[in-house]
Design a protein around this motif. Structure first.
Motif, PDB file in Angstrom:
ATOM      1  N   GLN A 113     -64.812 -26.484  35.106  1.00  0.00           N
ATOM      2  CA  GLN A 113     -65.214 -25.167  34.754  1.00  0.00           C
ATOM      3  C   GLN A 113     -65.232 -25.138  33.024  1.00  0.00           C
ATOM      4  O   GLN A 113     -64.220 -25.933  32.480  1.00  0.00           O
ATOM      5  CB  GLN A 113     -64.554 -23.952  35.153  1.00  0.00           C
ATOM      6  CG  GLN A 113     -64.754 -22.662  34.685  1.00  0.00           C
ATOM      7  CD  GLN A 113     -64.096 -21.568  35.428  1.00  0.00           C
ATOM      8  OE1 GLN A 113     -64.169 -21.628  36.877  1.00  0.00           O
ATOM      9  NE2 GLN A 113     -63.379 -20.640  34.718  1.00  0.00           N
ATOM     10  N   LYS A 114     -66.353 -24.532  32.466  1.00  0.00           N
ATOM     11  CA  LYS A 114     -66.373 -24.760  30.987  1.00  0.00           C
ATOM     12  C   LYS A 114     -65.614 -23.474  30.729  1.00  0.00           C
ATOM     13  O   LYS A 114     -65.602 -22.455  30.867  1.00  0.00           O
ATOM     14  CB  LYS A 114     -67.814 -24.331  30.397  1.00  0.00           C
ATOM     15  CG  LYS A 114     -68.117 -24.637  29.099  1.00  0.00           C
ATOM     16  CD  LYS A 114     -69.508 -24.225  28.729  1.00  0.00           C
ATOM     17  CE  LYS A 114     -70.464 -25.569  29.177  1.00  0.00           C
ATOM     18  NZ  LYS A 114     -71.796 -25.279  28.650  1.00  0.00           N
ATOM     19  N   ASP A 115     -64.807 -24.012  29.517  1.00  0.00           N
ATOM     20  CA  ASP A 115     -64.060 -22.885  28.915  1.00  0.00           C
ATOM     21  C   ASP A 115     -64.613 -22.263  27.657  1.00  0.00           C
ATOM     22  O   ASP A 115     -65.610 -22.766  27.224  1.00  0.00           O
ATOM     23  CB  ASP A 115     -62.466 -23.579  28.539  1.00  0.00           C
ATOM     24  CG  ASP A 115     -61.455 -22.660  28.293  1.00  0.00           C
ATOM     25  OD1 ASP A 115     -61.559 -21.321  28.438  1.00  0.00           O
ATOM     26  OD2 ASP A 115     -60.242 -22.903  27.949  1.00  0.00           O
ATOM     27  N   THR A 116     -63.814 -21.474  27.122  1.00  0.00           N
ATOM     28  CA  THR A 116     -64.421 -20.682  25.741  1.00  0.00           C
ATOM     29  C   THR A 116     -64.736 -21.602  24.603  1.00  0.00           C
ATOM     30  O   THR A 116     -65.669 -21.387  23.645  1.00  0.00           O
ATOM     31  CB  THR A 116     -63.600 -19.508  25.382  1.00  0.00           C
ATOM     32  OG1 THR A 116     -62.207 -20.057  25.131  1.00  0.00           O
ATOM     33  CG2 THR A 116     -63.607 -18.624  26.368  1.00  0.00           C
ATOM     34  N   TYR A 121     -62.890 -28.407  31.876  1.00  0.00           N
ATOM     35  CA  TYR A 121     -61.850 -29.004  32.145  1.00  0.00           C
ATOM     36  C   TYR A 121     -61.767 -28.783  33.770  1.00  0.00           C
ATOM     37  O   TYR A 121     -62.432 -27.994  34.337  1.00  0.00           O
ATOM     38  CB  TYR A 121     -60.775 -27.681  31.705  1.00  0.00           C
ATOM     39  CG  TYR A 121     -60.794 -27.734  30.122  1.00  0.00           C
ATOM     40  CD1 TYR A 121     -59.827 -28.608  29.384  1.00  0.00           C
ATOM     41  CD2 TYR A 121     -61.274 -27.118  29.255  1.00  0.00           C
ATOM     42  CE1 TYR A 121     -59.598 -28.705  27.989  1.00  0.00           C
ATOM     43  CE2 TYR A 121     -61.386 -27.132  27.911  1.00  0.00           C
ATOM     44  CZ  TYR A 121     -60.488 -27.914  27.339  1.00  0.00           C
ATOM     45  OH  TYR A 121     -60.473 -28.035  25.836  1.00  0.00           O
ATOM     46  N   TRP A 132     -56.665 -23.355  36.515  1.00  0.00           N
ATOM     47  CA  TRP A 132     -56.834 -24.579  35.902  1.00  0.00           C
ATOM     48  C   TRP A 132     -55.618 -25.725  36.319  1.00  0.00           C
ATOM     49  O   TRP A 132     -54.745 -25.356  36.602  1.00  0.00           O
ATOM     50  CB  TRP A 132     -56.298 -24.245  34.144  1.00  0.00           C
ATOM     51  CG  TRP A 132     -57.399 -23.119  33.655  1.00  0.00           C
ATOM     52  CD1 TRP A 132     -57.402 -22.059  33.388  1.00  0.00           C
ATOM     53  CD2 TRP A 132     -58.811 -23.535  33.327  1.00  0.00           C
ATOM     54  NE1 TRP A 132     -58.262 -21.586  32.855  1.00  0.00           N
ATOM     55  CE2 TRP A 132     -59.270 -22.261  32.730  1.00  0.00           C
ATOM     56  CE3 TRP A 132     -59.767 -24.621  33.303  1.00  0.00           C
ATOM     57  CZ2 TRP A 132     -60.498 -22.211  32.318  1.00  0.00           C
ATOM     58  CZ3 TRP A 132     -60.840 -24.518  32.922  1.00  0.00           C
ATOM     59  CH2 TRP A 132     -61.317 -23.146  32.517  1.00  0.00           C
ATOM     60  N   LYS A 140     -54.560 -27.521  29.766  1.00  0.00           N
ATOM     61  CA  LYS A 140     -55.486 -27.913  30.707  1.00  0.00           C
ATOM     62  C   LYS A 140     -55.977 -29.260  30.522  1.00  0.00           C
ATOM     63  O   LYS A 140     -55.858 -29.949  29.583  1.00  0.00           O
ATOM     64  CB  LYS A 140     -56.614 -27.026  30.265  1.00  0.00           C
ATOM     65  CG  LYS A 140     -56.510 -25.448  30.358  1.00  0.00           C
ATOM     66  CD  LYS A 140     -57.691 -24.618  30.206  1.00  0.00           C
ATOM     67  CE  LYS A 140     -57.963 -24.547  28.906  1.00  0.00           C
ATOM     68  NZ  LYS A 140     -57.175 -23.812  28.082  1.00  0.00           N
TER      69      LYS A 140
END
Length: 608
Positions: A113-116, A121, A132, A140
């Motif tokens: 999943q793409k984080d901010t 991650y 996570w 992460k």
């Protein structure tokens, strides 16, 4: 397989106790367990393969590579990338029904999943709950980059899912939201009636695939993550930033015989309009024995005559020639050029303002004014200036506009005539720094050169061009750091970077320093024209009064106005560390050729 072996041992013991016992039902249960264990093993193998493939995909995105091909397989696709790597992914088919008896929980879905921060991650999805994956410190786990981790799944002896973050050296149990370990192999049913069919096998609705769909849209491969629904897209080769992939670059030719061209030092910067393009700007390359400048052609052109390698890998390139070069190739000579087609330049004048230059000082200053005015009207160029009186730097103005340069040369009280026009400072900080540049043996272009290099604020991505005016040898007083050898890559005194700039020399006293009769002495009395020779610049010899000479007619003017911008696909691995860049130029008829290698090149991220 440990669970399977335990059940087989139990069967053997029970068989030895009662040979009359009807063991058919028991064998059915053993076979049932065998099927479930075998299914888990197959799932494990596929999950771990898919985890590795998913990481390859994300590395490709991070490194800005392109898709070369997508080939169908029996249960998915093989994707090949422009950097030679490949990934195999499976279709998102439904998982098979469970066998009789109570199955354990679905396999935990390992996904990303793409984080901010814009980076991917690893995550786990257990019974629909997303969390996570973290290390012991709670950090992460990144999918790509220098700290990247590849999770590896296994099942322990107790039938619970375990995961390794160190390539199988150690494993930890996977826990659900309640902190309980997650069962991989369910407990077998009690003797008696068959249990009801179990729920769908691991990993649930989308089988062993990380993706719910795979499609091609508008020149991109689009993959949808089954766990989160997020789309991941990667461009095919024909959508490469410069319009062609590096796989089209072909082999770099080898030279036959000696080089007869001079390749100037380049400047590199990431394109301000497209971060996937790396620009290499070069000043003009003059055709030997003529006043003509080469027109360069890149990958795929029938007249390709320039090739570039980065760290030994050929790069596809496109070339923008200046309008001056293009006009000559069309048979109409033009002295104008657009900002779009011209390389950016920061020009620094290195001026010997000792007493021996008094005869030509005013002429030199006026030529600088006239020439800088002409250049600034048609080019993206700024200017600086350094002066020296015998053994110390005695004046300077940092990189600035043409108007500020003219004020420096014309409008300062006490500095409006002769050699004084290039003395003094407008910046007290520069004056303070100049105090350390004071121990040359006489007129020394090297001390001015390194003062500017070490203290001026050059614009990122600009070609650094030095114009050195002198009437005497370079006299570094034994200091190799200020010698002409400091820009000679083959010298032990070399301290000049690959992209620090090209030096052009204007020498105005051949009467006393004829190249064929004067005895040059290394580190003491050196030929100042070697600054140009070693950095790919040009030279001109003129008389002591500097009469009948215009800077606009000098080779340096042609080098600037006939410049090039070479564009190539930029991959993220090129942004960090130091790189080796090889440039080969070879005309289609083989008449003109040259090769040069620049080491320890660092690419800057902005041309602004």
């Amino acid at each position: 397989m440990k669970a399977k072996n335990i059940w087989l041992l139990v069967l053997l013991v029970m068989t030895a106790i009662s040979c009359k016992y009807d063991d058919g039902e028991l064998w059915d249960k053993v076979n049932s367990l065998d099927d479930r264990v075998t299914s888990i093993e197959e799932t494990l193998e596929n999950l771990n393969e898919q985890t590795s493939s998913l990481q390859t995909l994300i590395n490709g995105i991070a490194n800005r590579v392109y898709i070369s091909s997508v080939t169908s397989t029996n249960n998915g696709y093989t994707i090949e990338f422009s950097d030679g790597t490949a990934a195999t992914i499976t279709n998102g088919a439904d998982g098979a029904d469970g066998v009789d008896g109570a199955d354990g929980a679905d396999a935990p879905v390992i996904s990303i999943q793409k984080d901010t921060d814009g980076k991917y991650y690893w995550i786990q999805v257990i019974d629909g709950a997303v969390s996570w994956l973290v290390d012991d410190a709670g950090n992460k786990l990144p999918v790509s980059g220098k700290d990247a981790i590849t999770p590896k799944l296994e099942v322990n002896a107790n039938g619970f899912w375990i995961v390794s973050y160190d390539n199988g050296l150690t494993f930890t149990e996977i826990l659900d939201e309640a902190g309980n370990p997650v069962k991989a192999v369910g407990k077998d049913g009690e003797d008696g009636a068959d249990g009801a069919d179990g729920s769908d096998g691991a990993p649930g609705a989308n089988g062993d695939s990380f993706f719910s769909s795979v499609k091609i849209e508008n020149g991109y491969l689009v993959l949808v993550l089954a766990a989160t629904g997020e789309e991941i897209s990667m461009p095919f080769d024909n959508n490469a930033a410069i319009g062609m992939p590096d796989s089209k670059a072909g082999a770099t030719p080898t030279l036959q015989g000696e080089s007869n061209l001079t390749i100037p030092q380049p400047a590199f910067y990431v394109d301000e309009n497209n971060e996937d393009i790396l620009n290499m700007s070069l000043t003009g390359i003059q055709i030997p024995g003529t006043d003509e400048w080469m027109e360069l052609f890149g990958t795929g052109h029938a007249s390709q005559n320039i090739w570039v390698e980065v760290d030994g890998k050929p790069k596809a390139i496109s070339v923008i020639n200046s309008e001056t070069v293009q006009a000559k190739s069309r048979g109409a000579v033009s002295r104008t050029a657009s900002f779009v087609s011209q390389a950016k330049a920061d020009v620094v004048f290195l001026v010997d303002n000792s007493g021996s230059m008094s005869e030509e000082a005013n002429t030199v200053a006026q030529e600088i004014i006239d020439w800088s005015t002409t250049l600034s009207q048609t080019m993206d160029v700024q200017f600086g200036c350094v002066g020296i009186d015998h053994n110390y730097v005695n004046g300077a103005i940092d990189i600035t506009t043409v108007e500020a340069l003219h004020d420096y040369l014309n409008n300062r009280s006490g500095h409006t005539y002769g050699i004084y026009r290039t003395t003094g400072y407008v910046d007290a900080n520069l004056e303070t720094k100049a105090a350390a540049y004071n121990n040359a043996g006489g007129e020394c272009g090297g001390i001015m050169l390194h003062f500017a290099d070490e203290n001026f604020t050059f614009r990122p991505g600009a070609n650094r061009i030095y114009v050195h005016f002198t009437d005497e040898p370079n006299q570094p007083n034994g200091n190799g750091g200020w010698s002409v050898e400091s820009v000679n890559t083959n010298s032990s005194y070399y301290n000049w970077g690959a992209t620090k700039g090209t030096i052009h020399t204007v020498f105005s006293d051949l009467n006393n320093y004829r190249p064929d009769t004067y005895k040059w002495i290394q580190l003491e009395d050196e030929d100042p024209r070697l600054f140009a020779t070693y950095t790919g610049g040009t030279t001109i010899d003129t008389n002591a009064s500097f009469t009948d000479v215009s800077l606009e007619d000098l080779p340096v003017t042609g080098a600037i106005s006939n410049s090039y911008i070479v564009k190539m696909n930029f991959t993220r691995d090129m942004l960090t560390g130091k790189h080796t860049v090889k440039i080969v130029i070879k005309s289609t008829d083989g008449k003109y050729q040259a090769e040069i290698i620049f080491k320890d090149v660092e690419f800057v991220t902005s041309a602004s």
